[in-house]
Design an enzyme around this catalytic site. Structure first.
Site, PDB file in Angstrom:
ATOM      1  N   GLU A 266       0.851  -1.202   0.000  1.00 54.27           N
ATOM      2  CA  GLU A 266       0.000   0.000   0.000  1.00 54.27           C
ATOM      3  C   GLU A 266       0.880   1.244   0.000  1.00 54.27           C
ATOM      4  O   GLU A 266       2.103   1.162  -0.078  1.00 54.27           O
ATOM      5  CB  GLU A 266      -0.911   0.013   1.247  1.00 54.27           C
ATOM      6  CG  GLU A 266      -2.378  -0.324   0.966  1.00 54.27           C
ATOM      7  CD  GLU A 266      -3.143   0.774   0.250  1.00 54.27           C
ATOM      8  OE1 GLU A 266      -2.524   1.790  -0.153  1.00 54.27           O
ATOM      9  OE2 GLU A 266      -4.362   0.633   0.072  1.00 54.27           O
TER      10      GLU A 266
ATOM     11  N   ARG B 298      -6.809   1.294  12.762  1.00 55.92           N
ATOM     12  CA  ARG B 298      -5.497   1.747  12.299  1.00 55.92           C
ATOM     13  C   ARG B 298      -5.673   2.737  11.158  1.00 55.92           C
ATOM     14  O   ARG B 298      -6.699   2.765  10.480  1.00 55.92           O
ATOM     15  CB  ARG B 298      -4.635   0.576  11.826  1.00 55.92           C
ATOM     16  CG  ARG B 298      -5.185  -0.167  10.611  1.00 55.92           C
ATOM     17  CD  ARG B 298      -4.168  -1.167  10.074  1.00 55.92           C
ATOM     18  NE  ARG B 298      -4.662  -1.966   8.973  1.00 55.92           N
ATOM     19  CZ  ARG B 298      -4.697  -1.581   7.702  1.00 55.92           C
ATOM     20  NH1 ARG B 298      -4.281  -0.364   7.376  1.00 55.92           N
ATOM     21  NH2 ARG B 298      -5.158  -2.386   6.760  1.00 55.92           N
TER      22      ARG B 298
ATOM     23  N   ASN C 167      -4.983   3.869   7.420  1.00 57.57           N
ATOM     24  CA  ASN C 167      -4.900   2.988   6.257  1.00 57.57           C
ATOM     25  C   ASN C 167      -4.316   3.642   5.017  1.00 57.57           C
ATOM     26  O   ASN C 167      -3.454   3.073   4.378  1.00 57.57           O
ATOM     27  CB  ASN C 167      -6.291   2.425   5.914  1.00 57.57           C
ATOM     28  CG  ASN C 167      -6.224   1.341   4.859  1.00 57.57           C
ATOM     29  OD1 ASN C 167      -5.413   0.434   4.969  1.00 57.57           O
ATOM     30  ND2 ASN C 167      -7.059   1.427   3.836  1.00 57.57           N
TER      31      ASN C 167
ATOM     32  N   ASN D 247     -10.308   4.280   2.274  1.00 56.42           N
ATOM     33  CA  ASN D 247      -9.245   4.012   1.320  1.00 56.42           C
ATOM     34  C   ASN D 247      -9.129   5.130   0.302  1.00 56.42           C
ATOM     35  O   ASN D 247     -10.041   5.924   0.098  1.00 56.42           O
ATOM     36  CB  ASN D 247      -9.521   2.685   0.587  1.00 56.42           C
ATOM     37  CG  ASN D 247      -8.375   1.722   0.716  1.00 56.42           C
ATOM     38  OD1 ASN D 247      -7.220   2.112   0.681  1.00 56.42           O
ATOM     39  ND2 ASN D 247      -8.699   0.446   0.886  1.00 56.42           N
TER      40      ASN D 247
ATOM     41  N   ASP E 119      -9.873   0.389  -4.288  1.00 55.04           N
ATOM     42  CA  ASP E 119      -8.884   0.480  -3.207  1.00 55.04           C
ATOM     43  C   ASP E 119      -8.139   1.805  -3.341  1.00 55.04           C
ATOM     44  O   ASP E 119      -8.772   2.855  -3.383  1.00 55.04           O
ATOM     45  CB  ASP E 119      -7.965  -0.742  -3.266  1.00 55.04           C
ATOM     46  CG  ASP E 119      -7.311  -1.075  -1.940  1.00 55.04           C
ATOM     47  OD1 ASP E 119      -6.686  -0.186  -1.336  1.00 55.04           O
ATOM     48  OD2 ASP E 119      -7.395  -2.235  -1.507  1.00 55.04           O
TER      49      ASP E 119
END
Length: 290
Positions: free
Chosen positions: A16, A99, A101, A152, A201
């Protein structure tokens, strides 16, 4: 072939957080679950990583030459040589199982960052405890959207007037008008996908205003115009594509990350891909102003 794999000895569990550093002539990305920050130096081709003490979603450069990192434990200032982390703030101390991201900086020097739960099982059954936050250059944190499952892909239009944001679990891309003072207008649904096409995403915008989306479970990255029409897609040899971004001195190179989690026999799962964007160039990434 419109892609090739960047050579390195490892694969990411969950790649990522692509970020192009013109200052370092290097591409950064993360392995969230593997707790690694990676750097590809363009001049030498060297690929190097740093181990992190917690899951890391992204890094963004600061105006003074440093880095800010988004960890499970919040926003941190990061130095690499020597390695060091200094906390800035935790946006969700009351949600220890969430968390950070994914994130992008805007032209005002603020960072837009989403959160999500750390959870097992199908994403559609996860709690909607994620939110979208803004970290201002003075260190202040404000929440601008909530009730998100997997926050995202923040992406900003080239003129800075639109912020795109995704809830991957719901397969929806939202858009927000960015006001003159940097706040957001009402959330509007921009794109909606069914289960057959994968989940949107990580995202980035190109200089023409096209929105490039990496599709987790969709084996591709695809470009959409502001009216929602798609004009091109790049198919990739593994399904779990997680992020896409431009890089290089002319921003004419494109890269995509992927996830190897749960795919031990997939040679390409977890690879970093270099793609051919077909003559399209990116937008220089903004830096954190703090």
């Amino acid at each position: 072939m419109s892609w090739h794999v960047v050579p390195r000895p490892e694969r990411d569990i969950l790649g990522e957080g692509l970020f192009w550093s013109a200052r370092q002539d290097a591409l950064f990305w993360t392995d969230i679950i593997g707790r690694k920050l990676w750097r590809l130096a363009f001049a030498t081709g060297e690929v190097r990583h740093w181990d992190m003490p917690a899951m890391i979603g992204w890094v963004i450069e600061t105006a003074d030459g440093g880095l800010v990192a988004g960890l499970q434990t919040g926003f941190h200032r990061l130095t690499l040589d020597p390695f060091g982390l200094v906390p800035i703030a935790d946006p969700e101390p009351h949600l220890p199982h969430n968390r950070l991201n994914d994130a992008k900086a805007d032209a005002r020097g603020a960072i837009w960052a989403g959160t999500m739960p750390v959870h097992d099982g199908p994403a559609q059954s996860w709690p909607a405890t994620g939110s979208l936050y803004r970290l201002d250059p003075d260190g202040a944190i404000s929440r601008h959207d909530t009730g998100i499952v997997i926050a995202n892909g923040p992406a900003l239009s080239p003129d800075g007037g639109t912020l795109y944001h995704t809830d991957s679990a719901r397969r929806v891309v939202y858009r927000f008008a960015v006001n003159d003072d940097g706040s957001l207008g009402p959330r509007q649904q921009h794109l909606k996908f069914d289960g057959s096409s994968g989940a949107p995403d990580g995202m980035t915008c190109d200089a023409e205003g096209g929105l490039w989306i990496a599709f987790y479970g969709g084996s591709r990255v695809e470009r959409f115009f502001p009216d929602g029409a798609s004009d091109r897609a790049i198919a990739l040899p593994t399904p779990q594509i997680t992020n896409v971004g431009f890089a290089g001195a002319r921003l004419d190179m494109m890269f995509a990350t992927s996830a190897g989690d749960g795919r031990p026999d997939d040679h390409y799962a977890g690879a970093l891909f270099e793609l051919d964007p077909g003559g399209v160039i990116g937008v220089p990434p903004h830096l954190y102003g703090g």
